[in-house]
Write an enzyme that holds these catalytic residues in place. Sequence first.
Site, short mmCIF file in Angstrom:
data_model
loop_
_atom_site.label_atom_id
_atom_site.label_comp_id
_atom_site.label_asym_id
_atom_site.label_seq_id
_atom_site.Cartn_x
_atom_site.Cartn_y
_atom_site.Cartn_z
N CYS A 2 0.83 -1.21 0.00
CA CYS A 2 0.00 0.00 0.00
C CYS A 2 0.87 1.26 0.00
CB CYS A 2 -0.86 0.05 1.25
SG CYS A 2 -1.78 -1.44 1.55
N ARG A 27 4.52 0.21 -6.41
CA ARG A 27 4.59 -0.68 -5.26
C ARG A 27 3.51 -1.77 -5.31
NH1 ARG A 27 7.87 1.88 -1.60
NH2 ARG A 27 7.25 0.40 -0.01
N TRP A 70 -3.43 -2.40 -1.22
CA TRP A 70 -3.12 -3.75 -1.67
C TRP A 70 -3.81 -4.66 -0.66
CZ3 TRP A 70 0.09 -8.09 -0.32
CH2 TRP A 70 0.50 -8.87 -1.40
N ASN A 96 -1.32 1.81 6.19
CA ASN A 96 -0.56 0.65 5.70
C ASN A 96 -0.24 -0.23 6.90
OD1 ASN A 96 -0.52 2.00 3.29
ND2 ASN A 96 1.68 2.47 3.33
N GLY A 97 -0.24 -1.55 6.70
CA GLY A 97 0.09 -2.45 7.81
C GLY A 97 -1.10 -3.30 8.20
N GLU A 477 18.76 -17.04 -8.05
CA GLU A 477 18.32 -15.68 -8.35
C GLU A 477 17.76 -15.60 -9.79
OE1 GLU A 477 17.58 -13.10 -6.86
OE2 GLU A 477 17.66 -11.48 -8.34
N LYS A 481 13.92 -14.54 -10.79
CA LYS A 481 13.55 -13.48 -11.74
C LYS A 481 12.54 -14.02 -12.75
CE LYS A 481 14.54 -10.71 -10.03
NZ LYS A 481 15.36 -10.54 -8.88
N GLU A 484 9.12 -14.52 -11.17
CA GLU A 484 8.44 -13.26 -10.84
C GLU A 484 7.84 -12.58 -12.05
OE1 GLU A 484 12.02 -11.61 -8.77
OE2 GLU A 484 10.51 -10.74 -7.48
N HIS A 500 20.35 -36.22 -7.49
CA HIS A 500 19.70 -36.65 -6.25
C HIS A 500 18.19 -36.50 -6.30
CE1 HIS A 500 23.54 -37.34 -4.37
NE2 HIS A 500 23.94 -36.18 -4.89
N LYS A 599 6.42 -4.29 -3.81
CA LYS A 599 7.83 -3.91 -3.83
C LYS A 599 8.49 -4.09 -2.47
CE LYS A 599 11.67 -2.45 -5.51
NZ LYS A 599 12.45 -3.52 -6.16
C1 F6R Z 1 12.92 -10.20 -5.91
C2 F6R Z 1 12.65 -9.22 -4.89
C3 F6R Z 1 12.37 -9.69 -3.50
C4 F6R Z 1 13.15 -8.85 -2.49
C5 F6R Z 1 12.75 -9.25 -1.06
C6 F6R Z 1 13.54 -8.49 -0.03
O1 F6R Z 1 13.10 -9.61 -7.16
O2 F6R Z 1 12.64 -8.03 -5.14
O3 F6R Z 1 12.65 -11.05 -3.37
O4 F6R Z 1 14.50 -9.04 -2.72
O5 F6R Z 1 11.39 -9.00 -0.87
O6 F6R Z 1 13.34 -7.12 -0.14
P1 F6R Z 1 14.32 -6.08 0.53
O7 F6R Z 1 15.63 -6.22 -0.16
O8 F6R Z 1 13.68 -4.75 0.31
O9 F6R Z 1 14.43 -6.46 1.98
#
Ligand code: F6R
Length: 604
Positions: A2, A27, A70, A96-97, A477, A481, A484, A500, A599
């Site tokens: 949010c 976000r 959100w 928010n929260g 990683e 990506k 996501e 395995h 985000k």
């Molecule tokens: C992946 C991504 C998330 C963040 C995770 C931690 O692309 O963006 O996996 O890396 O939510 O977020 P931060 O770094 O803000 O603690």
Amino acid sequence: MCGIFGYLGNEDAVPILLEGLRTLEYRGYDSAGIFVPGYGAVKSAGQIVNLEKKLDKDIKGKSGIAHTRWATHGVPSEKNAHPHHDMSGQLWLVHNGIIENFRELKEGLLVQGIKFYSDTDTEVLIKLIGSFYSGDLLQATKLALKAVRGTYGLAVMSETEPDKIVVARMGSPIVLGIGKDGNFISSDPSALLIHTKNVVFLDDGEVAVVKKDSYEITTIEGVKKEKKSERIEWSHEAVQKNGYEHFMLKEIFEAPEVIENTLRGRLKLDTGEAKLGGLEAITHRLKNIQRLYIVGCGSAYYAGQVGRYMLEEYARLPVEVELGSEYRYKKAYPDKRALALFVSQSGETADTRASLEKAKELGLTTVGMVNVVGSAISREVDAGIYNYAGPEVAVASTKAFLSQLTAFALLTLFLGRERGMTQVEGIEIVRALHKLPETIKKVLATSESIAKVAKKYAHCRDFMYIGRAFHSPIAYEGALKLKEVTYIHAEAYAGGELKHGPIAMLDKNFPVMALMPQDMVYEKMISNIEEIKARSAPIIALATEGDLRISSVADDVIYMPKVHPLLQPIISVIPLQLFAYYVGVEKGLNVDRPRNLAKSVTVE
Ligand code: F6R
């Protein structure tokens, strides 16, 4: 997640509030709303344009609050969108929260005859504030917050006190923007940049009364806090697409500049050392450390895993890497000679913050590796290393991840030189770091060929990523990506693990992305891909330029330049980011704002 934005000044509030909401769009949200004193609230489900269409042109107020929601409690709908109001319809809240004890609070309010119209915890909070209100918004807010358990960043206004916004923070960010002709509030400093760079970050437990030309901060208990504004150095341009089709692509292409910024002023070319000013406060403690715990979530966790390989190999320091969501609940022990490092782009991730709190309770020395200056983690640790990656707008992390790997290379050099790394080795690493931005430009120049490979595989339903040693976390990683931004099922394994179990899944429809730079485990990776070929799975190899052997085994090869082994993961991850991006674009998806993701994850 949010977003909150608010304004008090001499201008028309509505365009300013809408602009603020648009900056917060990245976000993630599913409904939006605005409150302007004298005109009430307007809300709508879906995009901000829906809200814009509903707004009456005659709303001419000079203050207001706005929100992108959100959904957590209750479906995305106009009814559940913020702002929410109290029984009198005079007080309005954006939040928010999560209010954890909202059910108990609601029961108490129902007994008093208070009626509810939505499914949200936020409505319970504003009804509670309303039940305490007798002409003083600050007082009523404080009384209500004393009864609340949970997390909040909030802003509340009253029709009868239109010259003030009361804001409060507990676990979810609130920043005041101090302008020349008015003041602003937001949950995200990047939304303030177009108006002002002078900001005041609220800490947990603080409440502020913001007016157009003043602000006053106290704790919930009423203790006065003197807080001067600080300057944030991000530019407004940094949160614009600047001609790129998507933020994600722009942020991948910012890599050379980002790495220059992470390295700026931190390399000593002549002595082969790194200078990390943010660690000076704990220099004496660093000398004796025997173990490092690295904690993070998602990509930050994978950056920590790469950091582990770097630090163990080159700084001779034993490292344990933990997920924030696990560390906070696991048994851990006090350890005077351990250091705990918290990696977070946003500096606000709930699980990473809770883990930090736990480490502090255990008496560990704590260090942050954070991108957002002034964020909660950056303020709560004993010392820190800022990433200086600039604001990251695309939900999937790309440039921040690169800056985290670069910061880990710096930390490796910094600690390594204290722990037996020779000057010759140090100088070699410093030189390699120095050349990194130029090398990255060469990788980015191959983006078209990566796009072609991405197009070929965009129809696939499954993917496997494998790598070994430094490249095992990079495989994770890369797969993250792809998941996501393309929603393709992608698994990642350390190459040695294939036999395995997971090799059972492979067939001609299950391609494998094999990360195989010419390093110490190259031959092992060759054996891996021979096994994969025998199962008819298509192979895309990410290989070192000039590697002729690979093309006879792999179906497609993405070549990358060879650099110092410590830095190779920084190079390798870029083609994987581009690959995920181009597959997402080929599938016509919103790569900047993937479904179901936010985000920054400020709730558990
Ligand atoms: C992946 C991504 C998330 C963040 C995770 C931690 O692309 O963006 O996996 O890396 O939510 O977020 P931060 O770094 O803000 O603690």
